[in-house]
Design a protein around this motif. Structure first.
Motif, PDB file in Angstrom:
ATOM      1  N   THR A 172       0.885  -1.261   0.059  1.00  0.00           N
ATOM      2  CA  THR A 172      -0.001   0.108   0.097  1.00  0.00           C
ATOM      3  C   THR A 172       0.773   1.186  -0.004  1.00  0.00           C
ATOM      4  O   THR A 172       1.621   1.343   1.012  1.00  0.00           O
ATOM      5  CB  THR A 172      -0.864  -0.020   1.375  1.00  0.00           C
ATOM      6  N   ILE A 173       0.545   1.984  -1.159  1.00  0.00           N
ATOM      7  CA  ILE A 173       1.363   3.327  -1.148  1.00  0.00           C
ATOM      8  C   ILE A 173       0.310   4.518  -0.299  1.00  0.00           C
ATOM      9  O   ILE A 173      -0.725   4.539  -0.503  1.00  0.00           O
ATOM     10  CB  ILE A 173       1.790   3.749  -2.579  1.00  0.00           C
ATOM     11  N   SER A 174       1.118   5.482   0.467  1.00  0.00           N
ATOM     12  CA  SER A 174       0.123   6.333   1.043  1.00  0.00           C
ATOM     13  C   SER A 174       1.313   7.537   1.261  1.00  0.00           C
ATOM     14  O   SER A 174       2.313   7.478   0.782  1.00  0.00           O
ATOM     15  CB  SER A 174      -0.299   5.925   2.350  1.00  0.00           C
ATOM     16  N   ARG A 175       0.350   8.780   1.510  1.00  0.00           N
ATOM     17  CA  ARG A 175       1.451   9.864   1.799  1.00  0.00           C
ATOM     18  C   ARG A 175       1.102  10.722   3.066  1.00  0.00           C
ATOM     19  O   ARG A 175      -0.048  10.635   3.688  1.00  0.00           O
ATOM     20  CB  ARG A 175       1.198  10.884   0.734  1.00  0.00           C
ATOM     21  N   ASP A 176       1.744  11.575   3.687  1.00  0.00           N
ATOM     22  CA  ASP A 176       1.717  12.359   4.698  1.00  0.00           C
ATOM     23  C   ASP A 176       1.922  13.749   4.271  1.00  0.00           C
ATOM     24  O   ASP A 176       3.278  14.209   4.151  1.00  0.00           O
ATOM     25  CB  ASP A 176       2.270  11.977   6.108  1.00  0.00           C
ATOM     26  N   SER A 177       1.004  14.646   3.944  1.00  0.00           N
ATOM     27  CA  SER A 177       1.564  15.939   3.432  1.00  0.00           C
ATOM     28  C   SER A 177       2.174  16.976   4.585  1.00  0.00           C
ATOM     29  O   SER A 177       3.111  17.538   4.123  1.00  0.00           O
ATOM     30  CB  SER A 177       0.409  16.731   2.811  1.00  0.00           C
ATOM     31  N   ALA A 178       1.835  16.313   5.725  1.00  0.00           N
ATOM     32  CA  ALA A 178       2.599  17.388   6.887  1.00  0.00           C
ATOM     33  C   ALA A 178       3.818  17.059   7.069  1.00  0.00           C
ATOM     34  O   ALA A 178       4.525  17.760   7.572  1.00  0.00           O
ATOM     35  CB  ALA A 178       1.601  17.030   8.136  1.00  0.00           C
ATOM     36  N   LYS A 179       4.372  15.806   6.638  1.00  0.00           N
ATOM     37  CA  LYS A 179       5.641  15.342   6.825  1.00  0.00           C
ATOM     38  C   LYS A 179       6.455  15.301   5.456  1.00  0.00           C
ATOM     39  O   LYS A 179       7.521  15.098   5.352  1.00  0.00           O
ATOM     40  CB  LYS A 179       5.848  14.019   7.395  1.00  0.00           C
ATOM     41  N   ASN A 180       5.765  15.740   4.539  1.00  0.00           N
ATOM     42  CA  ASN A 180       6.127  15.673   2.928  1.00  0.00           C
ATOM     43  C   ASN A 180       6.948  14.300   2.835  1.00  0.00           C
ATOM     44  O   ASN A 180       7.935  14.156   2.236  1.00  0.00           O
ATOM     45  CB  ASN A 180       7.242  16.808   2.904  1.00  0.00           C
ATOM     46  N   THR A 181       5.940  13.202   3.336  1.00  0.00           N
ATOM     47  CA  THR A 181       6.749  11.976   3.081  1.00  0.00           C
ATOM     48  C   THR A 181       5.696  10.898   2.489  1.00  0.00           C
ATOM     49  O   THR A 181       4.451  11.060   2.684  1.00  0.00           O
ATOM     50  CB  THR A 181       7.072  11.425   4.578  1.00  0.00           C
ATOM     51  N   VAL A 182       6.345  10.242   1.546  1.00  0.00           N
ATOM     52  CA  VAL A 182       5.059   9.166   0.942  1.00  0.00           C
ATOM     53  C   VAL A 182       5.894   7.625   1.469  1.00  0.00           C
ATOM     54  O   VAL A 182       7.177   7.434   1.694  1.00  0.00           O
ATOM     55  CB  VAL A 182       5.533   8.977  -0.800  1.00  0.00           C
ATOM     56  N   TYR A 183       5.054   6.824   1.640  1.00  0.00           N
ATOM     57  CA  TYR A 183       5.218   5.435   2.333  1.00  0.00           C
ATOM     58  C   TYR A 183       5.079   4.304   1.477  1.00  0.00           C
ATOM     59  O   TYR A 183       4.196   4.514   0.532  1.00  0.00           O
ATOM     60  CB  TYR A 183       4.415   5.378   3.538  1.00  0.00           C
ATOM     61  N   LEU A 184       5.314   3.266   1.572  1.00  0.00           N
ATOM     62  CA  LEU A 184       5.109   1.965   1.076  1.00  0.00           C
ATOM     63  C   LEU A 184       5.062   0.912   2.141  1.00  0.00           C
ATOM     64  O   LEU A 184       6.062   0.435   2.847  1.00  0.00           O
ATOM     65  CB  LEU A 184       6.052   1.446   0.213  1.00  0.00           C
ATOM     66  N   GLN A 185       3.877   0.483   2.474  1.00  0.00           N
ATOM     67  CA  GLN A 185       3.621  -0.384   3.515  1.00  0.00           C
ATOM     68  C   GLN A 185       3.531  -1.852   2.643  1.00  0.00           C
ATOM     69  O   GLN A 185       2.903  -1.954   1.844  1.00  0.00           O
ATOM     70  CB  GLN A 185       2.313  -0.418   4.182  1.00  0.00           C
ATOM     71  N   MET A 186       4.654  -2.765   3.112  1.00  0.00           N
ATOM     72  CA  MET A 186       4.852  -4.028   2.508  1.00  0.00           C
ATOM     73  C   MET A 186       4.596  -5.176   3.182  1.00  0.00           C
ATOM     74  O   MET A 186       5.079  -5.289   4.416  1.00  0.00           O
ATOM     75  CB  MET A 186       6.067  -4.121   1.638  1.00  0.00           C
ATOM     76  N   ASN A 187       3.348  -5.936   3.136  1.00  0.00           N
ATOM     77  CA  ASN A 187       2.943  -7.163   3.822  1.00  0.00           C
ATOM     78  C   ASN A 187       3.059  -8.494   3.021  1.00  0.00           C
ATOM     79  O   ASN A 187       3.309  -8.219   1.685  1.00  0.00           O
ATOM     80  CB  ASN A 187       1.698  -6.928   4.136  1.00  0.00           C
ATOM     81  N   SER A 188       3.132  -9.328   3.599  1.00  0.00           N
ATOM     82  CA  SER A 188       3.212 -10.839   3.082  1.00  0.00           C
ATOM     83  C   SER A 188       4.417 -10.976   2.199  1.00  0.00           C
ATOM     84  O   SER A 188       4.396 -11.306   1.073  1.00  0.00           O
ATOM     85  CB  SER A 188       2.027 -11.327   2.324  1.00  0.00           C
ATOM     86  N   LEU A 189       5.297 -10.363   2.667  1.00  0.00           N
ATOM     87  CA  LEU A 189       6.562 -10.349   1.723  1.00  0.00           C
ATOM     88  C   LEU A 189       7.233 -11.697   1.450  1.00  0.00           C
ATOM     89  O   LEU A 189       7.068 -12.680   2.060  1.00  0.00           O
ATOM     90  CB  LEU A 189       7.974  -9.544   2.457  1.00  0.00           C
ATOM     91  N   LYS A 190       7.561 -11.880   0.037  1.00  0.00           N
ATOM     92  CA  LYS A 190       8.047 -13.041  -0.701  1.00  0.00           C
ATOM     93  C   LYS A 190       9.393 -12.721  -1.044  1.00  0.00           C
ATOM     94  O   LYS A 190      10.015 -11.446  -1.112  1.00  0.00           O
ATOM     95  CB  LYS A 190       7.428 -13.010  -1.682  1.00  0.00           C
ATOM     96  N   PRO A 191      10.237 -13.738  -0.947  1.00  0.00           N
ATOM     97  CA  PRO A 191      11.935 -13.495  -1.631  1.00  0.00           C
ATOM     98  C   PRO A 191      11.817 -12.776  -2.821  1.00  0.00           C
ATOM     99  O   PRO A 191      12.789 -12.146  -2.969  1.00  0.00           O
ATOM    100  CB  PRO A 191      12.304 -15.193  -1.601  1.00  0.00           C
TER     101      PRO A 191
END
Length: 116
Positions: free
Chosen positions: A68-87
């Motif tokens: 899931t990609i998301s952003r926080d404008s107050a922090k000028n930051t974009v995130y990538l939440q990565m679940n169920s990671l695979k090799p």
């Protein structure tokens, strides 16, 4: 000039989670699009996810439902939440910002390693 600084990479076991962060040196709403790409050894860099200025997103088929990609404008930051990671998610992950239609900026990358 824009600086993008990624963080949050590391070593994780298969099935685990990581959250990547990308801090921008200016207001992220100045960009048409923000995104995450990745490059595995011996492979071309590929799109992981985009988030557009209006909030819409798109994902590579290989990560849909897990990342899931998301952003926080107050922090000028974009995130990538990565679940169920695979090799096969092992790669260097890069943050990307598109300004207008011509100017593109990249971060230095952060390594993600998923062990089986």
């Amino acid at each position: 000039q824009v600086h993008l600084v990624e963080s949050g990479g590391g070593l994780v076991q298969a099935g685990g989670s990581l959250r990547l962060s990308c801090a921008a040196s200016r207001n992220i709403f100045s960009f048409v699009r923000l995104g995450w790409y990745r490059q595995a050894p011996g492979k071309q860099r590929e799109l992981v996810a985009h988030i557009f200025s209006g909030g819409s997103t798109n994902y590579a088929n290989s990560v849909k439902g897990r990342f899931t990609i998301s952003r926080d404008s107050a922090k000028n930051t974009v995130y990538l939440q990565m679940n169920s990671l695979k090799p096969e998610d092992t790669a260097v992950y890069y943050c990307n910002a598109l300004e207008g239609l011509a100017y593109e900026f990249w971060g230095q990358g952060t390594q993600v390693t998923v062990s089986s």
